[in-house]
Write a protein that holds these residues in place. Structure first.
Motif, PDB file in Angstrom:
ATOM      1  N   GLY A  36       0.840  -1.205   0.000  1.00  0.00           N
ATOM      2  CA  GLY A  36       0.000   0.000   0.000  1.00  0.00           C
ATOM      3  C   GLY A  36       0.876   1.256   0.000  1.00  0.00           C
ATOM      4  N   TRP A  37       0.500   2.229  -0.828  1.00  0.00           N
ATOM      5  CA  TRP A  37       1.355   3.431  -0.981  1.00  0.00           C
ATOM      6  C   TRP A  37       0.449   4.654  -1.130  1.00  0.00           C
ATOM      7  CZ3 TRP A  37       6.452   3.950  -0.374  1.00  0.00           C
ATOM      8  CH2 TRP A  37       7.101   5.073  -0.873  1.00  0.00           C
ATOM      9  N   SER A  38       0.534   5.557  -0.156  1.00  0.00           N
ATOM     10  CA  SER A  38      -0.391   6.689  -0.151  1.00  0.00           C
ATOM     11  C   SER A  38       0.113   7.815  -1.050  1.00  0.00           C
ATOM     12  CB  SER A  38      -0.554   7.241   1.276  1.00  0.00           C
ATOM     13  OG  SER A  38       0.632   7.890   1.683  1.00  0.00           O
ATOM     14  N   PRO A  39      -0.787   8.701  -1.491  1.00  0.00           N
ATOM     15  CA  PRO A  39      -0.334   9.864  -2.284  1.00  0.00           C
ATOM     16  C   PRO A  39       0.677  10.733  -1.525  1.00  0.00           C
ATOM     17  CG  PRO A  39      -2.694   9.604  -2.465  1.00  0.00           C
ATOM     18  CD  PRO A  39      -2.245   8.624  -1.411  1.00  0.00           C
ATOM     19  N   ALA A  40       0.531  10.844  -0.202  1.00  0.00           N
ATOM     20  CA  ALA A  40       1.484  11.630   0.567  1.00  0.00           C
ATOM     21  C   ALA A  40       2.868  11.018   0.505  1.00  0.00           C
ATOM     22  CB  ALA A  40       1.017  11.754   2.018  1.00  0.00           C
ATOM     23  N   ALA A  41       2.948   9.638   0.446  1.00  0.00           N
ATOM     24  CA  ALA A  41       4.243   8.967   0.324  1.00  0.00           C
ATOM     25  C   ALA A  41       4.867   9.270  -1.028  1.00  0.00           C
ATOM     26  CB  ALA A  41       4.077   7.468   0.527  1.00  0.00           C
ATOM     27  N   LEU A  88       8.537  11.062  -1.303  1.00  0.00           N
ATOM     28  CA  LEU A  88       9.714  10.356  -1.816  1.00  0.00           C
ATOM     29  C   LEU A  88       9.790  10.284  -3.340  1.00  0.00           C
ATOM     30  CD1 LEU A  88       9.786   7.392   0.739  1.00  0.00           C
ATOM     31  CD2 LEU A  88      11.066   9.545   0.802  1.00  0.00           C
ATOM     32  N   GLY A  89       8.733  10.666  -4.051  1.00  0.00           N
ATOM     33  CA  GLY A  89       8.797  10.732  -5.515  1.00  0.00           C
ATOM     34  C   GLY A  89       8.484   9.432  -6.217  1.00  0.00           C
ATOM     35  N   HIS A  90       8.325   8.284  -5.531  1.00  0.00           N
ATOM     36  CA  HIS A  90       8.027   6.995  -6.161  1.00  0.00           C
ATOM     37  C   HIS A  90       6.536   6.883  -6.422  1.00  0.00           C
ATOM     38  CE1 HIS A  90      12.085   5.535  -5.399  1.00  0.00           C
ATOM     39  NE2 HIS A  90      11.960   5.949  -4.111  1.00  0.00           N
ATOM     40  N   ALA A  91       6.224   6.564  -7.637  1.00  0.00           N
ATOM     41  CA  ALA A  91       4.817   6.321  -7.954  1.00  0.00           C
ATOM     42  C   ALA A  91       4.407   4.964  -7.384  1.00  0.00           C
ATOM     43  CB  ALA A  91       4.602   6.363  -9.457  1.00  0.00           C
ATOM     44  N   ALA A  92       3.148   4.766  -7.141  1.00  0.00           N
ATOM     45  CA  ALA A  92       2.668   3.530  -6.524  1.00  0.00           C
ATOM     46  C   ALA A  92       2.988   2.309  -7.388  1.00  0.00           C
ATOM     47  CB  ALA A  92       1.151   3.636  -6.270  1.00  0.00           C
ATOM     48  N   VAL A 151      10.844  -2.849   1.751  1.00  0.00           N
ATOM     49  CA  VAL A 151      10.852  -1.542   2.373  1.00  0.00           C
ATOM     50  C   VAL A 151      12.205  -0.862   2.265  1.00  0.00           C
ATOM     51  CG1 VAL A 151      11.487  -2.364   4.668  1.00  0.00           C
ATOM     52  CG2 VAL A 151      10.158  -0.269   4.453  1.00  0.00           C
ATOM     53  N   ASP A 152      13.296  -1.673   2.192  1.00  0.00           N
ATOM     54  CA  ASP A 152      14.604  -1.043   2.152  1.00  0.00           C
ATOM     55  C   ASP A 152      14.927  -0.424   0.799  1.00  0.00           C
ATOM     56  OD1 ASP A 152      14.900  -3.284   0.667  1.00  0.00           O
ATOM     57  OD2 ASP A 152      16.459  -4.190   1.945  1.00  0.00           O
ATOM     58  N   VAL A 153      13.959  -0.512  -0.134  1.00  0.00           N
ATOM     59  CA  VAL A 153      14.125   0.208  -1.398  1.00  0.00           C
ATOM     60  C   VAL A 153      14.152   1.716  -1.153  1.00  0.00           C
ATOM     61  CG1 VAL A 153      12.984   0.737  -3.582  1.00  0.00           C
ATOM     62  CG2 VAL A 153      13.147  -1.629  -2.803  1.00  0.00           C
ATOM     63  N   PHE A 154      13.363   2.174  -0.209  1.00  0.00           N
ATOM     64  CA  PHE A 154      13.285   3.633   0.023  1.00  0.00           C
ATOM     65  C   PHE A 154      13.660   4.024   1.458  1.00  0.00           C
ATOM     66  CE2 PHE A 154       9.152   1.783   0.884  1.00  0.00           C
ATOM     67  CZ  PHE A 154       8.826   2.285   2.133  1.00  0.00           C
ATOM     68  N   LEU A 155      13.776   3.041   2.367  1.00  0.00           N
ATOM     69  CA  LEU A 155      14.051   3.366   3.754  1.00  0.00           C
ATOM     70  C   LEU A 155      15.367   2.775   4.172  1.00  0.00           C
ATOM     71  CD1 LEU A 155      12.879   4.778   6.257  1.00  0.00           C
ATOM     72  CD2 LEU A 155      11.871   2.587   6.917  1.00  0.00           C
ATOM     73  N   CYS A 156      16.273   3.630   4.613  1.00  0.00           N
ATOM     74  CA  CYS A 156      17.587   3.183   5.046  1.00  0.00           C
ATOM     75  C   CYS A 156      17.574   2.963   6.553  1.00  0.00           C
ATOM     76  CB  CYS A 156      18.650   4.218   4.674  1.00  0.00           C
ATOM     77  SG  CYS A 156      18.659   4.658   2.915  1.00  0.00           S
ATOM     78  N   GLY A 157      18.751   2.777   7.118  1.00  0.00           N
ATOM     79  CA  GLY A 157      18.876   2.570   8.547  1.00  0.00           C
ATOM     80  C   GLY A 157      18.711   3.858   9.330  1.00  0.00           C
ATOM     81  N   THR A 158      19.109   3.753  10.604  1.00  0.00           N
ATOM     82  CA  THR A 158      18.980   4.905  11.492  1.00  0.00           C
ATOM     83  C   THR A 158      19.810   6.072  10.979  1.00  0.00           C
ATOM     84  OG1 THR A 158      18.675   3.454  13.366  1.00  0.00           O
ATOM     85  CG2 THR A 158      19.304   5.746  13.844  1.00  0.00           C
ATOM     86  N   ALA A 159      19.214   7.252  10.972  1.00  0.00           N
ATOM     87  CA  ALA A 159      19.923   8.432  10.462  1.00  0.00           C
ATOM     88  C   ALA A 159      21.005   8.846  11.425  1.00  0.00           C
ATOM     89  CB  ALA A 159      18.938   9.580  10.259  1.00  0.00           C
ATOM     90  N   PRO A 160      22.208   9.193  10.925  1.00  0.00           N
ATOM     91  CA  PRO A 160      23.254   9.710  11.808  1.00  0.00           C
ATOM     92  C   PRO A 160      22.857  11.063  12.378  1.00  0.00           C
ATOM     93  CG  PRO A 160      23.877   9.994   9.521  1.00  0.00           C
ATOM     94  CD  PRO A 160      22.619   9.180   9.500  1.00  0.00           C
ATOM     95  N   ALA A 166      15.445   8.300   4.386  1.00  0.00           N
ATOM     96  CA  ALA A 166      14.700   7.723   3.262  1.00  0.00           C
ATOM     97  C   ALA A 166      15.373   8.190   1.982  1.00  0.00           C
ATOM     98  CB  ALA A 166      13.246   8.175   3.317  1.00  0.00           C
ATOM     99  N   ARG A 167      15.273   7.275   0.937  1.00  0.00           N
ATOM    100  CA  ARG A 167      15.889   7.609  -0.347  1.00  0.00           C
ATOM    101  C   ARG A 167      14.814   8.073  -1.304  1.00  0.00           C
ATOM    102  NH1 ARG A 167      17.999   3.123  -1.315  1.00  0.00           N
ATOM    103  NH2 ARG A 167      20.092   3.510  -0.495  1.00  0.00           N
ATOM    104  N   HIS A 168      15.025   9.310  -1.799  1.00  0.00           N
ATOM    105  CA  HIS A 168      14.079   9.850  -2.766  1.00  0.00           C
ATOM    106  C   HIS A 168      14.307   9.183  -4.108  1.00  0.00           C
ATOM    107  CE1 HIS A 168      12.013  12.896  -5.257  1.00  0.00           C
ATOM    108  NE2 HIS A 168      11.334  13.168  -4.132  1.00  0.00           N
ATOM    109  N   ARG A 169      13.347   9.224  -4.959  1.00  0.00           N
ATOM    110  CA  ARG A 169      13.449   8.580  -6.271  1.00  0.00           C
ATOM    111  C   ARG A 169      14.618   9.146  -7.069  1.00  0.00           C
ATOM    112  NH1 ARG A 169      11.682   9.095 -11.540  1.00  0.00           N
ATOM    113  NH2 ARG A 169      11.032   7.148 -12.519  1.00  0.00           N
ATOM    114  N   ASP A 170      14.934  10.473  -6.835  1.00  0.00           N
ATOM    115  CA  ASP A 170      16.043  11.061  -7.587  1.00  0.00           C
ATOM    116  C   ASP A 170      17.387  10.809  -6.923  1.00  0.00           C
ATOM    117  OD1 ASP A 170      16.115  12.700  -5.384  1.00  0.00           O
ATOM    118  OD2 ASP A 170      15.369  14.487  -6.409  1.00  0.00           O
ATOM    119  N   GLY A 171      17.385  10.088  -5.769  1.00  0.00           N
ATOM    120  CA  GLY A 171      18.616   9.647  -5.166  1.00  0.00           C
ATOM    121  C   GLY A 171      19.047  10.406  -3.913  1.00  0.00           C
TER     122      GLY A 171
END
Length: 838
Positions: free
Chosen positions: A50-55, A59-63, A71-80, A122-127
């Motif tokens: 499930g992918w909401s319009p707000a997501a 992050l720029g990824h279309a549904a 999930v690790d496609v767009f979500l990385c580990g703990t932020a420094p 999180a990783r945006h679609r443009d990197g």
């Protein structure tokens, strides 16, 4: 109640707060609110299902590109702590699918309930990397969806949390009192500051009306209803906020003392526009209000304390200023010597003998106060400083090291404690009053000295004179103006005549009194020379010069530009602002009065028939102008005529024309002319000066004329021949026998013989011989010459020159007076014992 001002507004349909009149609204929903946050639904293997319009917006990824991926496609580990910029690694783009343990990426272990949120990248679609806060919630039910992942930008979340903290601070820590009243104007909510003011837990007063919480209070800002309920009702009905209005009342937790709040009110509405109630914010500005009141009290004190140079009045002004704004009651006690102009006490005065001269609000007569042991007043005297004792504050009236008195401030029905600001205010009030009371003391001393000097310089009593009956009054100025320079005098002259003088030195104080004394002495000396009134004033004018000339250097002449200021000439000139004088000589033998004036008001003359008038006597210039002539005028004053000489203080008034006042004086004199002169003086003063005081001092000299009858005067014309001396002796002997004064015949014959012989020898024209029986025997010989005989001591070899010496030995006094037609030599002889005077 405490007051910041907050813009009023309403919640819009999207749940955002929109201030009234604002085009934009702020969304107050939390960033992790599912309605606005980026929401991702995961299956048990943490793949996106499930992918909401707000997501997609975050992050720029279309549904269609992200569904089915881990999930690790767009979500990385703990932020420094300071993560920024895109993560390192391969180029941006959807990675190949592959399993990834959820616990390595998602906050919390699988199967655990929602535990809050944690920072992630999180990783945006443009990197590029996007710092986010992530929160996971496990789903029960065993379906495909296992978890819900909610993402929000870290920066937005931090701002939202700060706002939440601010709201919490307003509710729990802010000094601003916040309260919400429902549509029935009953209290629905209050923050901690508001509850602290009430002094009770909120549940105990929830549902109460504002006017019940602050009974007796009122809005003091003009243009608004007086009560809080009325103001809030107006806000509810109109929707218009009421901002920064001031409310005065007692604090429920601090009864007995007034507080002042700055309050604002605005209407509350929900997202659909329904009215929910009224919000109140209020700030206690009592300290600022008290400071303003203290400043206003000092300004008022500067305006009202010390309006006169009277210590008692000044003390009462201090008491009146302090009540009721500063104290409930004030008592002012002053050292008795200060009231009399004496020196105040130095060091620590004794406990008793102070005079209570002022009280407020109730006034009382002066009383002598004895301080009992242990009283704050006695403690203040002992310590030399102020004493605060329960509801009483005692402050010494001091100037330097000198104690003038004590001021006691008392409070009732309000906090009895005087705080530091009020102690400083009391010091300032008393210090200002002390300076003014000391000024009044110094003025009283100088005024008393000047008044004593002036009274000493004025005649203590006027001598009885056979030519006139006299009465006089002198009234000094009011206490604020000081002693002036008015004077009057009666001067016995030769030939049974009398000189009458009234003068006015403009100005006040010691200089005016001293100058008056000098002028009076000069007039007496000139009058003794038997000068005509116009000549006497001319001589007096020569002795008075403009003030500018008195200080000019050698060789400097008069400028004529300072003719309004004068000084009495001498080595130590006394500066004044002007001098006027009127001088009259009355002859009871002829019944005529000769007078002249120097800038003075003319006298009032009342005839026997009750008519009165002011002779058109030439005014003449004030003394000191110099170079301008004076003119005499002669009028008939039959026996019983009334003559009034006075200074301008008697007839000048600010609200009346001087001609009206002169008419009033004439009417009073005419209506009561038969009264004894002492009573008539009192009547004149009572009618013209009913208050007994005037802005200028006043001198009044009333004169009722007498005339000698034919039996008191004998007069003969003699030719300027050698036989005149013998004829004069015959006439004198016969007249003295008629009067029963034969004992004086021999000495009088010698006197007359010598005077007539000198007149025949040195003068020309006819001679006049006159005898007057007054309190002494007066003998006069008049001729047309202007040379005066001089008394000298002849030597043994001289054949003459002893005649006038012999005359001087036979008489009490002798002298010469000059007239326009010549001169008169006169003598006075005392009557023998047993012979009554007329």
């Amino acid at each position: 109640m405490n007051g910041s001002v907050q813009a009023a507004g309403a919640w819009d349909a999207a749940g955002a707060w929109r201030p009234w009149g604002s085009a934009e609204a702020e969304d107050l929903r939390g960033p992790l609110d599912i309605t606005v946050a980026a929401t991702v639904v995961l299956d048990a293997r943490d793949r996106v299902i499930g992918w909401s319009p707000a997501a997609e917006a975050l992050l720029g990824h279309a549904a269609e590109d992200i569904l089915g991926r881990p999930v690790d496609v767009f979500l990385c580990g703990t932020a420094p702590a300071a993560a920024s910029g895109p993560p390192s690694g391969p180029a941006a783009g959807p990675p190949e699918p592959g399993p990834s343990p959820a616990s390595s990426v998602l906050p919390g272990a699988p199967g655990l309930p929602f535990r809050g949120h944690e920072p992630r990248l999180a990783r945006h679609r443009d990197g590029h990397a996007v710092p986010v806060e992530a929160a996971v919630s496990e789903l029960a039910g065993g379906g495909t969806a296992a978890r819900v992942l909610v993402l929000a930008e870290t920066e937005r979340l931090r701002v939202w949390e700060s706002r939440l903290a601010m709201l919490d601070g307003l509710a729990t820590q802010s000094p601003i009192g916040l309260a919400i009243y429902d549509t029935d104007l009953r209290l629905a909510w209050a923050n901690a500051a508001s509850s602290a003011e009430i002094g009770r837990p909120f549940p105990q007063y929830r549902g109460t009306h504002a006017d019940e919480l602050y009974p007796g209070g009122a809005l003091v800002t003009q243009g608004h209803p007086r009560t809080l309920d009325a103001v809030m009702r107006q806000v509810l009905d109109t929707g218009e906020p009421v901002l920064d209005v001031q409310f005065l009342g007692e604090l429920p937790s601090d009864p007995g003392r007034d507080h002042l709040w700055s309050c604002s009110y605005y209407r509350l509405e929900d997202a659909e526009g329904r009215v929910l109630g009224v919000c109140e914010d209020a700030f206690d500005i009592t300290d600022r209000y008290d400071a303003q009141n203290r400043l206003a009290l000092l300004v008022e004190a500067g305006r009202r304390i010390g309006t006169t140079l009277d210590a008692v009045v000044t003390a009462q002004e201090l008491a009146d200023v302090a009540v009721p704004g500063f104290a409930s009651a004030v008592e002012v006690d002053i050292v008795p010597g200060v009231l009399e102009g004496g020196e105040p006490e130095t060091g620590r005065p004794a406990r008793g003998g102070f005079v209570r001269v002022a009280r407020a609000p109730a006034r009382a007569a002066r009383t002598v106060i004895e301080y009992l042991p242990g009283t704050p007043q006695l403690r203040s005297l002992s310590s030399g400083g102020k004493v605060l004792d329960e509801n009483a504050l005692v402050v010494p009236l001091r100037v330097g090291s000198e104690t003038l008195g004590l001021v006691t401030f008392t409070r009732e029905g309000r906090p009895a404690v005087f705080d530091n600001g009020e102690l400083a205010l009391a010091d300032e009030l008393v210090a200002r009053a002390a300076v003014r009371i000391d000024n009044a003391r110094r003025f009283t001393r100088e005024h008393a000295a000047a008044l004593t000097l002036q009274r000493e310089l004025l005649p203590q009593h006027l001598p009885w004179h056979s030519a006139v009956e006299v009465a006089h009054r002198y009234l000094p100025t009011d206490g604020a103006t000081g002693v002036g320079g008015d004077w009057f005098d009666l001067i016995p002259l030769s030939g049974a005549r009398v000189g009458l003088v009234v003068g006015d030195v403009v100005g006040h104080g010691l200089p005016a009194a001293v100058t008056m004394g000098r002028l009076r002495t000069t007039v007496e000396a000139l009058a003794e020379l038997d000068m005509a009134p116009d000549e006497l004033l001319a001589r007096l004018d020569d002795l008075v010069v403009p003030a500018s000339d008195a200080f000019q250097g050698p060789g400097e002449g008069r400028t004529g530009e300072a003719a309004g200021a004068y000084v009495a000439a001498g080595p130590h000139p006394d500066v004044t602002t002007g001098a006027t004088c009127i001088y009259a000589v009355y002859d009871p033998v002829s019944g005529r009065c000769t007078m002249a004036r120097a800038g003075h008001l003319p006298p009032a003359v009342v005839a026997m028939d009750g008519s009165y008038h002011y002779p058109e006597l030439p005014a003449g210039p004030p003394l000191g102008l110099g170079g301008l002539p004076f003119e005499s005028m002669e009028i008939d004053l039959p026996a019983g005529s009334l003559l009034a000489l006075f200074t301008d203080g008697l007839v000048e008034a600010r609200d009346r024309d001087i001609d009206e006042r002169l008419d009033l004086l004439g009417q009073v004199l005419a209506a009561h002319r038969e009264l004894p002169l002492e009573e008539l003086c009192d009547r004149v003063v009572a009618e013209l000066l009913p208050d007994g005081t005037t802005a200028d001092d006043t001198a009044l000299l009333l004169v009722r004329t007498r005339e000698f009858d034919a039996g008191q005067v004998a007069m003969w014309e003699l030719p300027a021949e050698a036989v005149a001396a013998g004829r004069a002796r015959e006439l004198i002997t016969g007249q003295l026998s008629t009067w029963g004064l034969d004992e004086l015949a021999f000495s009088t014959e010698l006197v007359v013989s010598e005077l007539v012989t000198n007149a025949v020898r040195y003068a020309q024209g006819p001679l006049q011989l006159r005898l007057i029986r007054d309190r002494t025997l007066l003998c006069e010989v008049a001729d047309t010459g202007h040379t005066s005989p001089h008394l000298r001591h002849s030597t043994a070899e001289d054949e003459g020159g002893r005649g006038l010496f012999i005359v001087a030995q036979l008489v009490q006094r002798w002298g010469t007076r000059y007239t326009r037609s010549g001169k008169t030599i006169w003598t006075e002889q005392a009557f023998p014992d047993g012979v009554p005077a007329v």
